[in-house]
Design an enzyme around this catalytic site. Structure first.
Site, PDB file in Angstrom:
ATOM      1  N   PHE A   1      13.706   3.983  10.051  1.00  0.00           N
ATOM      2  CA  PHE A   1      11.898   3.333  10.106  1.00  0.00           C
ATOM      3  C   PHE A   1      11.925   5.230   9.534  1.00  0.00           C
ATOM      4  CE2 PHE A   1       8.324   2.539  10.585  1.00  0.00           C
ATOM      5  CZ  PHE A   1       8.620   0.962   9.492  1.00  0.00           C
ATOM      6  N   VAL A   2      11.212   5.454   8.174  1.00  0.00           N
ATOM      7  CA  VAL A   2       9.923   6.299   8.361  1.00  0.00           C
ATOM      8  C   VAL A   2       8.572   6.067   8.339  1.00  0.00           C
ATOM      9  CG1 VAL A   2      12.259   7.773   7.174  1.00  0.00           C
ATOM     10  CG2 VAL A   2      10.795   6.490   6.002  1.00  0.00           C
TER      11      VAL A   2
ATOM     12  N   ASP B   1       3.400   3.193   6.722  1.00  0.00           N
ATOM     13  CA  ASP B   1       3.499   3.251   7.663  1.00  0.00           C
ATOM     14  C   ASP B   1       4.003   2.995   8.916  1.00  0.00           C
ATOM     15  OD1 ASP B   1       3.465   0.541   6.571  1.00  0.00           O
ATOM     16  OD2 ASP B   1       1.948   0.112   8.001  1.00  0.00           O
TER      17      ASP B   1
ATOM     18  N   ARG C   1       0.519   6.984   7.493  1.00  0.00           N
ATOM     19  CA  ARG C   1       0.238   7.203   6.036  1.00  0.00           C
ATOM     20  C   ARG C   1      -0.089   8.194   5.981  1.00  0.00           C
ATOM     21  NH1 ARG C   1       0.903   1.705   3.930  1.00  0.00           N
ATOM     22  NH2 ARG C   1      -0.168   0.437   5.678  1.00  0.00           N
TER      23      ARG C   1
ATOM     24  N   LYS D   1       0.596  -0.964   0.004  1.00  0.00           N
ATOM     25  CA  LYS D   1      -0.317   0.056  -0.178  1.00  0.00           C
ATOM     26  C   LYS D   1       0.372   1.395   0.287  1.00  0.00           C
ATOM     27  CE  LYS D   1      -2.788  -1.892   3.130  1.00  0.00           C
ATOM     28  NZ  LYS D   1      -3.655  -2.149   4.797  1.00  0.00           N
ATOM     29  N   GLY D   2       2.215   0.929   0.794  1.00  0.00           N
ATOM     30  CA  GLY D   2       2.821   2.063   0.766  1.00  0.00           C
ATOM     31  C   GLY D   2       3.016   3.951  -0.006  1.00  0.00           C
TER      32      GLY D   2
ATOM     33  N   ASP E   1      14.570  -0.612   0.356  1.00  0.00           N
ATOM     34  CA  ASP E   1      14.818  -0.666   1.235  1.00  0.00           C
ATOM     35  C   ASP E   1      16.143  -2.034   1.133  1.00  0.00           C
ATOM     36  OD1 ASP E   1      15.779  -1.360   4.693  1.00  0.00           O
ATOM     37  OD2 ASP E   1      13.990  -2.223   4.883  1.00  0.00           O
TER      38      ASP E   1
HETATM   39  P1  5GP Z   1      12.059  -4.202   0.643  1.00  0.00           P
HETATM   40  O1  5GP Z   1      12.759  -3.646   0.064  1.00  0.00           O
HETATM   41  O2  5GP Z   1      12.959  -5.270   2.466  1.00  0.00           O
HETATM   42  O3  5GP Z   1      11.774  -6.210   0.483  1.00  0.00           O
HETATM   43  O4  5GP Z   1      10.912  -3.957   1.466  1.00  0.00           O
HETATM   44  C1  5GP Z   1      10.517  -2.527   1.441  1.00  0.00           C
HETATM   45  C2  5GP Z   1       9.522  -2.846   1.687  1.00  0.00           C
HETATM   46  O5  5GP Z   1       9.352  -2.218   2.836  1.00  0.00           O
HETATM   47  C3  5GP Z   1       8.515  -0.891   1.989  1.00  0.00           C
HETATM   48  O6  5GP Z   1       8.031  -1.246   0.487  1.00  0.00           O
HETATM   49  C4  5GP Z   1       8.066  -1.084   2.973  1.00  0.00           C
HETATM   50  O7  5GP Z   1       6.588  -1.034   2.811  1.00  0.00           O
HETATM   51  C5  5GP Z   1       8.633  -1.347   3.651  1.00  0.00           C
HETATM   52  N1  5GP Z   1       9.996  -0.463   4.593  1.00  0.00           N
HETATM   53  C6  5GP Z   1      10.920  -0.320   4.448  1.00  0.00           C
HETATM   54  N2  5GP Z   1      11.798   0.453   5.171  1.00  0.00           N
HETATM   55  C7  5GP Z   1      10.770   1.369   5.620  1.00  0.00           C
HETATM   56  C8  5GP Z   1      10.615   2.793   6.613  1.00  0.00           C
HETATM   57  O8  5GP Z   1      11.297   3.197   6.496  1.00  0.00           O
HETATM   58  N3  5GP Z   1       9.467   2.668   6.752  1.00  0.00           N
HETATM   59  C9  5GP Z   1       8.362   1.944   6.613  1.00  0.00           C
HETATM   60  N4  5GP Z   1       7.190   2.568   6.743  1.00  0.00           N
HETATM   61  N5  5GP Z   1       8.712   1.161   5.463  1.00  0.00           N
HETATM   62  C10 5GP Z   1       9.235   0.507   5.558  1.00  0.00           C
END
Ligand code: 5GP
Length: 185
Positions: free
Chosen positions: A159-160, A166, A172, A50-51, A110
């Protein structure tokens, strides 16, 4: 947890990392560039829920050429810091992406694990082209070799929250990106 206490809620917002003005300016530039690059091409903006929903909604309104919008939802199963694992598509895009130039619109890269798997799955469906635009990039956290084609802001390993991102489904709706303050921090 139901966060109905406004004071507790506000205590979670540590400091603003990216202001509304900075978000607006960067997204306007990005929309202009996409409008130039994809002129005359069938364009699909594909967002992974959803982000990215707030970023997508602002970005698409800065795009001045015809485009379609699509959504996907994915669940990841990874253990610890390992990069091998599964990504399950829980909601799939309805368009046949082989007919489009596709831009994946992402909130944050991330570790890169989810997006690299989704990217490979989409590539198998043979889109006319496939690019990734992310609002935020946290390169210090990467465990797989995956980079977006465009990232609007590079941020440190924090962590943002806000602007679609969220913590426990809250925050959000903040109009800016903030650093999250853990309880007791
Ligand atoms: P990855 O790149 O580790 O597979 O996952 C990315 C997902 O992790 C992003 O789409 C998001 O939903 C979540 N995520 C990663 N870092 C953050 C952060 O700092 N804050 C939030 N709210 N979600 C994060």
């Amino acid at each position: 947890m139901l966060l109905t206490d406004k004071q507790l809620y506000e205590e979670g917002i540590k400091n603003v990392l990216i202001s509304e003005d900075d978000l607006r300016a960067a997204i306007a530039d990005c929309g202009r560039q996409i409008s130039e690059d994809y002129e005359g091409k069938p364009l699909l903006l594909l967002s992974i829920l959803k982000g990215a929903f707030v970023f997508l909604s602002d970005l698409c309104r800065e795009i001045t050429i015809p485009c379609e919008i699509g959504f996907m939802a994915a669940k990841s199963y990874f253990e610890g810091t390992s990069s091998s694992g599964e990504v399950e598509i829980t909601y799939d895009v309805i368009q046949d992406i082989s007919r489009y130039h596709v831009i994946i619109v992402e909130d944050i890269v991330d570790t890169g694990r989810t997006l690299s798997k989704v990217y490979d799955m989409l590539l198998d469906r043979k889109p006319l082209s496939l690019k990734v635009v992310t609002l935020l990039d946290k390169p210090d956290r990467r465990v797989v070799d995956f980079d977006a084609d465009v990232s609007l802001f590079t941020i440190p390993d924090r962590f943002v929250i806000g602007y679609g991102l969220d913590c426990g489904e809250y925050y959000r709706n903040l109009p800016y990106i903030a650093e999250y303050k853990q309880r007791g921090e």
